[in-house]
Structure formats: structure tokens, C-alpha cells
Design a protein around this motif. Structure first.
Motif, PDB file in Angstrom:
ATOM      1  N   GLU A  39       0.855  -1.214   0.097  1.00 41.48           N
ATOM      2  CA  GLU A  39       0.104   0.068  -0.141  1.00 41.48           C
ATOM      3  C   GLU A  39       0.680   1.162   0.038  1.00 41.48           C
ATOM      4  N   GLN A  44      -3.457   2.479  -1.380  1.00 41.87           N
ATOM      5  CA  GLN A  44      -3.996   1.647  -2.602  1.00 41.87           C
ATOM      6  C   GLN A  44      -2.766   0.880  -2.900  1.00 41.87           C
ATOM      7  N   ILE A  49      -5.989  -2.704  -6.974  1.00 38.76           N
ATOM      8  CA  ILE A  49      -6.749  -1.878  -8.143  1.00 38.76           C
ATOM      9  C   ILE A  49      -7.008  -2.935  -9.126  1.00 38.76           C
ATOM     10  N   PHE A  81     -11.770  -3.282  -4.189  1.00 42.70           N
ATOM     11  CA  PHE A  81     -10.137  -3.169  -4.123  1.00 42.70           C
ATOM     12  C   PHE A  81      -9.685  -4.137  -3.102  1.00 42.70           C
TER      13      PHE A  81
END
Length: 159
Positions: A39, A44, A49, A81
Motif C-alpha cells: 500500500e 491503494q 486496483i 479493491f
């Protein structure tokens, strides 16, 4: 050139054809599970993704193949996600990459086997949008996230 060939070209450019940007398959091929799950400051990960792209490509492919459908209002986009921290290993990452390849290949087959009428038909439960527009927008969605993945990978390489 017809709508079908344009849509196939868009999907292929996103996944494996070198075009205006590096295709997703090339971006991901040398990443380990640990790198993909890392991350970044944005909270993210590349793996997250990729899971999101798999979810939406599979969901719209299923809808395309079924034809008439109702939009499921119960989907929490943030959940798409998710990466299970207990499954972060190269074997699971390779399974994820295989799912990604499968959904892009399945889209190509579905489009090749469809007729122009299917692509111009409207989806009453989705703002009467024509299928060609939905699939085209899916490719734009893919390209947007491919850009994110590329930036995350470059950030990782520069650390």
C-alpha cells in the motif's frame, strides 16, 4: 471499421497491445505478490486496483452475456479493491493475474461473437445506454486505473 472492432481494439490496447501507453499485462509481469500488495501513501495497492478491474470487467461481461439485467445497488465499490492479507503470496498473485487475463480474453471472445445489433441495443435498466457505449466506457475505466497502476509502480521503483 465497425463498433465491434473498435471495442476489441480498445480492450486489447488496455490489456496487451502496445499503443499509446504500456499495456496492463506488461506493467504487471515482473511484480511479486509483495510488491503488488504494497500500500502506498494513497492507501491503494496495485493488487487492489487489479481486483477492482477484475470485478467490474467480470460484472459487465456477465451483464453483457445475460442481456437484460437489473443494476445491483448493493455493491460497495470500495470492497472491490480488497486484498485478503492472509493470501498475499506469489501463488495467489499469479491466480489473480490469470483471472485478469481470462476476463480480458473472454471480453474479446464475447465481442467477436456478438452482432452489431447487440452492440447498438439499449439497456433499459442502465439509462438506456447502448452496449457499445458501456463497453467503450469500461475501456476508459480500465485505462484510468492502468495509469494509476503505472504511477504506483514507478513510485515503488523510485523508493
Amino acid at each position: 471499421m465497425n463498433a465491434k472492432s473498435i471495442l476489441i481494439d480498445q480492450l486489447n490496447a488496455c490489456y496487451h497491445d502496445k499503443s499509446w501507453f504500456i499495456p496492463l499485462q506488461d506493467i504487471l509481469k515482473d511484480l511479486s505478490a509483495e510488491q503488488a500488495a504494497n500500500e502506498h501513501a494513497s492507501k491503494q495497492s496495485i493488487w487492489g486496483i487489479v481486483n477492482h478491474l477484475i470485478f467490474w470487467n467480470e460484472k459487465w461481461l456477465e451483464r453483457f452475456e445475460v442481456g437484460n439485467f437489473e443494476i445491483d445497488g448493493e455493491i460497495n465499490n470500495d470492497d472491490t479493491f480488497y486484498v485478503d492479507p492472509d493470501t498475499i503470496n506469489d501463488s495467489e498473485w499469479n491466480r489473480t493475474l490469470q483471472r485478469l487475463e481470462t476476463v480480458f480474453r473472454s471480453w474479446t471472445v464475447a465481442l467477436e461473437e456478438s452482432d452489431e445489433f447487440k452492440l447498438t441495443s439499449e439497456i433499459p435498466s442502465y439509462y438506456n445506454a447502448p452496449w457499445w457505449g458501456v463497453v467503450s466506457n469500461l475501456s476508459i475505466h480500465n485505462a484510468y486505473h492502468i495509469g494509476q497502476i503505472m504511477l504506483l509502480k514507478k513510485t515503488m521503483q523510485n523508493q
